[in-house]
Structures are given as structure tokens and as C-alpha cells.
Motif scaffolding. Structure first.
Motif, PDB file in Angstrom:
ATOM      1  N   VAL A   1      76.660   8.218  -1.417  1.00 17.09           N
ATOM      2  CA  VAL A   1      76.521   8.267  -2.811  1.00 17.09           C
ATOM      3  C   VAL A   1      74.988   7.888  -2.815  1.00 17.09           C
ATOM      4  CG1 VAL A   1      77.324   5.907  -2.983  1.00 17.09           C
ATOM      5  CG2 VAL A   1      77.272   7.549  -5.281  1.00 17.09           C
ATOM      6  N   ALA A   2      74.256   8.583  -3.829  1.00 19.62           N
ATOM      7  CA  ALA A   2      72.783   8.243  -4.179  1.00 19.62           C
ATOM      8  C   ALA A   2      72.555   7.286  -4.885  1.00 19.62           C
ATOM      9  CB  ALA A   2      72.158   9.786  -4.697  1.00 19.62           C
ATOM     10  N   SER A   3      71.471   6.658  -4.739  1.00 21.68           N
ATOM     11  CA  SER A   3      71.190   5.308  -5.544  1.00 21.68           C
ATOM     12  C   SER A   3      71.048   5.535  -7.069  1.00 21.68           C
ATOM     13  CB  SER A   3      69.901   4.671  -4.902  1.00 21.68           C
ATOM     14  OG  SER A   3      68.949   5.681  -5.042  1.00 21.68           O
ATOM     15  N   ASP A   4      70.935   6.932  -7.443  1.00 17.00           N
ATOM     16  CA  ASP A   4      70.752   7.285  -8.755  1.00 17.00           C
ATOM     17  C   ASP A   4      72.059   7.930  -9.196  1.00 17.00           C
ATOM     18  OD1 ASP A   4      70.623   9.563  -7.253  1.00 17.00           O
ATOM     19  OD2 ASP A   4      68.801  10.297  -8.446  1.00 17.00           O
ATOM     20  N   HIS A   5      73.154   7.773  -8.776  1.00 20.65           N
ATOM     21  CA  HIS A   5      74.519   8.200  -9.088  1.00 20.65           C
ATOM     22  C   HIS A   5      74.946   7.294 -10.138  1.00 20.65           C
ATOM     23  CE1 HIS A   5      78.642   9.106  -8.880  1.00 20.65           C
ATOM     24  NE2 HIS A   5      78.312  10.203  -8.438  1.00 20.65           N
ATOM     25  N   ASP A   6      75.759   8.028 -11.169  1.00 18.75           N
ATOM     26  CA  ASP A   6      76.280   7.296 -12.392  1.00 18.75           C
ATOM     27  C   ASP A   6      77.115   6.029 -11.781  1.00 18.75           C
ATOM     28  OD1 ASP A   6      75.125   9.272 -14.218  1.00 18.75           O
ATOM     29  OD2 ASP A   6      76.666  10.134 -14.200  1.00 18.75           O
ATOM     30  N   SER A   7      77.767   6.115 -10.692  1.00 21.94           N
ATOM     31  CA  SER A   7      78.651   4.935 -10.390  1.00 21.94           C
ATOM     32  C   SER A   7      77.761   3.559  -9.957  1.00 21.94           C
ATOM     33  CB  SER A   7      79.903   5.447  -9.269  1.00 21.94           C
ATOM     34  OG  SER A   7      78.779   5.615  -7.977  1.00 21.94           O
ATOM     35  N   ILE A   8      76.607   3.967  -9.665  1.00 17.39           N
ATOM     36  CA  ILE A   8      75.407   2.827  -9.284  1.00 17.39           C
ATOM     37  C   ILE A   8      74.923   2.031 -10.116  1.00 17.39           C
ATOM     38  CG2 ILE A   8      73.721   2.304  -7.675  1.00 17.39           C
ATOM     39  CD1 ILE A   8      76.000   3.084  -5.929  1.00 17.39           C
ATOM     40  N   THR A   9      75.084   0.894 -10.558  1.00 17.18           N
ATOM     41  CA  THR A   9      74.151   0.014 -11.395  1.00 17.18           C
ATOM     42  C   THR A   9      72.953  -0.712 -10.753  1.00 17.18           C
ATOM     43  OG1 THR A   9      76.174  -0.833 -12.529  1.00 17.18           O
ATOM     44  CG2 THR A   9      74.245  -2.021 -12.927  1.00 17.18           C
ATOM     45  N   THR A  10      71.957  -0.432 -11.059  1.00 19.25           N
ATOM     46  CA  THR A  10      70.667  -0.786 -10.742  1.00 19.25           C
ATOM     47  C   THR A  10      70.050  -1.795 -11.247  1.00 19.25           C
ATOM     48  OG1 THR A  10      70.320   1.323  -9.584  1.00 19.25           O
ATOM     49  CG2 THR A  10      68.377  -0.245  -9.555  1.00 19.25           C
ATOM     50  N   VAL A  11      69.685  -3.038 -10.674  1.00 22.18           N
ATOM     51  CA  VAL A  11      68.892  -4.227 -11.321  1.00 22.18           C
ATOM     52  C   VAL A  11      67.575  -4.231 -10.675  1.00 22.18           C
ATOM     53  CG1 VAL A  11      71.023  -5.402 -12.312  1.00 22.18           C
ATOM     54  CG2 VAL A  11      69.851  -5.999 -10.146  1.00 22.18           C
ATOM     55  N   ARG A  12      66.558  -4.732 -11.625  1.00 17.35           N
ATOM     56  CA  ARG A  12      65.099  -4.993 -11.105  1.00 17.35           C
ATOM     57  C   ARG A  12      65.188  -6.335 -10.604  1.00 17.35           C
ATOM     58  NH1 ARG A  12      60.419  -2.282 -10.707  1.00 17.35           N
ATOM     59  NH2 ARG A  12      61.202  -0.691 -11.837  1.00 17.35           N
ATOM     60  N   ALA A  13      65.003  -6.609  -9.261  1.00 17.26           N
ATOM     61  CA  ALA A  13      64.740  -8.142  -8.913  1.00 17.26           C
ATOM     62  C   ALA A  13      63.215  -8.190  -8.510  1.00 17.26           C
ATOM     63  CB  ALA A  13      65.668  -8.313  -7.670  1.00 17.26           C
ATOM     64  N   THR A  14      62.913  -9.597  -8.239  1.00 14.90           N
ATOM     65  CA  THR A  14      61.784  -9.844  -7.694  1.00 14.90           C
ATOM     66  C   THR A  14      61.688 -10.602  -6.225  1.00 14.90           C
ATOM     67  OG1 THR A  14      61.203 -10.291  -9.805  1.00 14.90           O
ATOM     68  CG2 THR A  14      59.561 -11.236  -8.409  1.00 14.90           C
ATOM     69  N   LEU A  15      60.717 -10.140  -5.422  1.00 12.36           N
ATOM     70  CA  LEU A  15      60.838 -10.943  -4.083  1.00 12.36           C
ATOM     71  C   LEU A  15      60.020 -12.362  -4.388  1.00 12.36           C
ATOM     72  CD1 LEU A  15      59.372  -8.249  -1.756  1.00 12.36           C
ATOM     73  CD2 LEU A  15      61.647  -9.347  -1.679  1.00 12.36           C
ATOM     74  N   ALA A  16      60.427 -13.276  -4.050  1.00 16.75           N
ATOM     75  CA  ALA A  16      59.905 -14.680  -4.458  1.00 16.75           C
ATOM     76  C   ALA A  16      60.201 -15.746  -3.079  1.00 16.75           C
ATOM     77  CB  ALA A  16      60.845 -15.361  -5.438  1.00 16.75           C
ATOM     78  N   ARG A  17      59.181 -16.745  -2.673  1.00 16.03           N
ATOM     79  CA  ARG A  17      59.345 -17.327  -1.973  1.00 16.03           C
ATOM     80  C   ARG A  17      60.619 -18.594  -2.125  1.00 16.03           C
ATOM     81  NH1 ARG A  17      54.324 -20.674  -0.438  1.00 16.03           N
ATOM     82  NH2 ARG A  17      53.318 -19.961  -2.344  1.00 16.03           N
ATOM     83  N   ARG A  18      61.174 -18.613  -0.707  1.00 13.35           N
ATOM     84  CA  ARG A  18      62.195 -19.269  -0.513  1.00 13.35           C
ATOM     85  C   ARG A  18      61.785 -20.604  -0.139  1.00 13.35           C
ATOM     86  NH1 ARG A  18      67.197 -19.195   3.718  1.00 13.35           N
ATOM     87  NH2 ARG A  18      68.406 -20.342   2.567  1.00 13.35           N
ATOM     88  N   GLY A  19      62.018 -21.683  -0.751  1.00 11.23           N
ATOM     89  CA  GLY A  19      61.868 -23.121  -0.303  1.00 11.23           C
ATOM     90  C   GLY A  19      60.246 -23.349  -0.321  1.00 11.23           C
ATOM     91  N   SER A  20      59.985 -24.023   1.010  1.00 11.86           N
ATOM     92  CA  SER A  20      58.653 -24.321   1.276  1.00 11.86           C
ATOM     93  C   SER A  20      57.853 -23.235   2.230  1.00 11.86           C
ATOM     94  CB  SER A  20      58.389 -25.683   1.999  1.00 11.86           C
ATOM     95  OG  SER A  20      59.418 -25.825   3.133  1.00 11.86           O
ATOM     96  N   THR A  21      58.851 -22.282   2.586  1.00 11.55           N
ATOM     97  CA  THR A  21      58.399 -21.252   3.461  1.00 11.55           C
ATOM     98  C   THR A  21      57.671 -19.962   2.849  1.00 11.55           C
ATOM     99  OG1 THR A  21      60.380 -19.978   3.629  1.00 11.55           O
ATOM    100  CG2 THR A  21      60.276 -22.066   5.317  1.00 11.55           C
ATOM    101  N   ASN A  22      57.132 -18.956   3.358  1.00 10.07           N
ATOM    102  CA  ASN A  22      56.900 -17.951   2.865  1.00 10.07           C
ATOM    103  C   ASN A  22      57.757 -16.796   3.053  1.00 10.07           C
ATOM    104  OD1 ASN A  22      54.251 -18.859   1.796  1.00 10.07           O
ATOM    105  ND2 ASN A  22      53.212 -18.674   3.566  1.00 10.07           N
ATOM    106  N   ARG A  23      58.821 -17.171   3.410  1.00  9.61           N
ATOM    107  CA  ARG A  23      59.629 -16.105   3.754  1.00  9.61           C
ATOM    108  C   ARG A  23      60.336 -15.536   2.323  1.00  9.61           C
ATOM    109  NH1 ARG A  23      63.742 -18.869   7.794  1.00  9.61           N
ATOM    110  NH2 ARG A  23      62.208 -20.602   7.777  1.00  9.61           N
ATOM    111  N   PRO A  24      60.565 -14.085   2.159  1.00 10.09           N
ATOM    112  CA  PRO A  24      60.901 -13.856   0.919  1.00 10.09           C
ATOM    113  C   PRO A  24      62.361 -14.032   0.425  1.00 10.09           C
ATOM    114  CG  PRO A  24      60.640 -12.244   2.421  1.00 10.09           C
ATOM    115  CD  PRO A  24      60.354 -13.283   3.085  1.00 10.09           C
ATOM    116  N   ALA A  25      62.839 -14.123  -0.616  1.00  9.51           N
ATOM    117  CA  ALA A  25      64.213 -13.982  -1.004  1.00  9.51           C
ATOM    118  C   ALA A  25      64.102 -13.145  -2.369  1.00  9.51           C
ATOM    119  CB  ALA A  25      64.724 -15.340  -1.439  1.00  9.51           C
ATOM    120  N   ILE A  26      65.458 -12.576  -2.638  1.00 11.70           N
ATOM    121  CA  ILE A  26      65.581 -11.403  -3.653  1.00 11.70           C
ATOM    122  C   ILE A  26      65.944 -12.572  -4.845  1.00 11.70           C
ATOM    123  CG2 ILE A  26      66.588  -9.562  -4.437  1.00 11.70           C
ATOM    124  CD1 ILE A  26      66.829  -8.503  -1.609  1.00 11.70           C
TER     125      ILE A  26
END
Length: 162
Positions: free
Chosen positions: A5-30
Motif C-alpha cells: 500500500v502506498a503512503s498516499d493511499h486512502d487507508s493511510i492516515t498521515t500526521v506531521r511530527a517533529t524530530l526533537a532532542r531526547r533527554g540530554s542527548t542529541n539523539r532524535p525522537a519523533i
């Protein structure tokens, strides 16, 4: 071959999220948006997360009412307790040249079970898989929580706490 199934298919819901710092590290979290809904992203659940075409596992976490996906791992057990395991989300953001503060798209393939993450504007295809039957999942959870290894881990944790 499994249906795709394609990401733009009607059965797929898409949300816009942000890459943010997790805790005191520079590792990303969604960081998931508040409007994404608790039903779509159940806190504490280990789910499947497709990252760069590969199916991984992630735990949806909640802190102060905000939900996030802090990593993507090779196995569900690692997602529950990642320790120093390889975080495939870090690998993906590095390879794609994504930076903290940038938007990513999270596709809800099957709420509470399978998601995909991609760069804005990118179109991807997912294998169509269904969540296991609830009764089978609960049996698996019971078996995992009652295994001798699981009990040994709990005993060791209690000893550390004392």
C-alpha cells in the motif's frame, strides 16, 4: 507476495511530527502532535515502525501528556529495553541528513500496530499486514511475562533496588 500500500493511499492516515532532542542527548525522537489522538498512538505499546523500507520495532512513550517515538530497533524486546542497542531511527536521520526541529511524516498503517516514518514529500510503499488477533497477542504477553527468564530479570531488578 504480500499486498503493498502506498503512503498516499486512502487507508493511510498521515500526521506531521517533529524530530526533537531526547533527554540530554542529541539523539532524535519523533514528537507526535497533540492532535494525533491517543487511540492512534497508544502510550507504552511496542509497535512495528517502517524506517527506510525496513520494518523495525518502537515503543510509544508518553511524558507529561506528550507522546513520542524515541527509537526504532531490530526486535520488540530491544524496543522495550534498548540499552546500548543500535537505534535505527538515528541511522535513518543521519543517512537522510535530517536535523532536530525538522518535520517528518508518520503514516498510521494500522493504529496501535504498524506505522511508517518518512521525509515530507517522499512517497513510499508498505507491506500490508494486519495486527494479530487480540486473543493470540494476550496469550503471547502472558507467556512472555511468566517465562523463567522474565522472572529472573524481575528478581535481579528487585535485588538491585534493595
Amino acid at each position: 507476495m504480500a499486498d503493498r500500500v502506498a503512503s498516499d493511499h486512502d487507508s493511510i492516515t498521515t500526521v506531521r511530527a517533529t524530530l526533537a532532542r531526547r533527554g540530554s542527548t542529541n539523539r532524535p525522537a519523533i514528537e507526535l502532535p497533540d492532535s494525533s489522538g491517543a487511540d492512534a498512538f497508544p502510550a507504552g505499546e511496542v509497535v512495528r515502525l517502517v524506517v527506510d523500507g525496513a520494518e523495525r520495532h518502537a515503543k510509544i512513550e508518553e511524558y507529561a501528556g506528550d507522546r513520542s517515538i524515541p527509537g526504532a530497533y531490530d526486535a520488540p524486546s530491544i524496543a522495550r529495553n534498548p540499552g546500548s542497542a543500535s537505534n535505527r531511527l538515528v541511522d535513518w536521520t543521519d543517512d537522510a541528513g535530517l536535523e532536530l526541529g525538522q518535520s517528518v511524516l508518520v503514516d498510521v498503517i494500522e493504529a496501535g500496530f504498524k506505522y511508517g516514518v518518512r521525509e515530507p514529500g517522499e512517497r513510499v510503499f508498505y507491506d500490508a499486514t494486519e495486527a494479530p488477533d487480540d486473543s493470540l497477542a494476550s496469550i503471547a504477553d502472558e507467556l512472555c511475562s511468566s517465562s523463567p527468564r522474565s522472572q529472573a530479570r524481575e528478581d535481579a531488578k528487585q535485588l538491585e533496588d534493595n
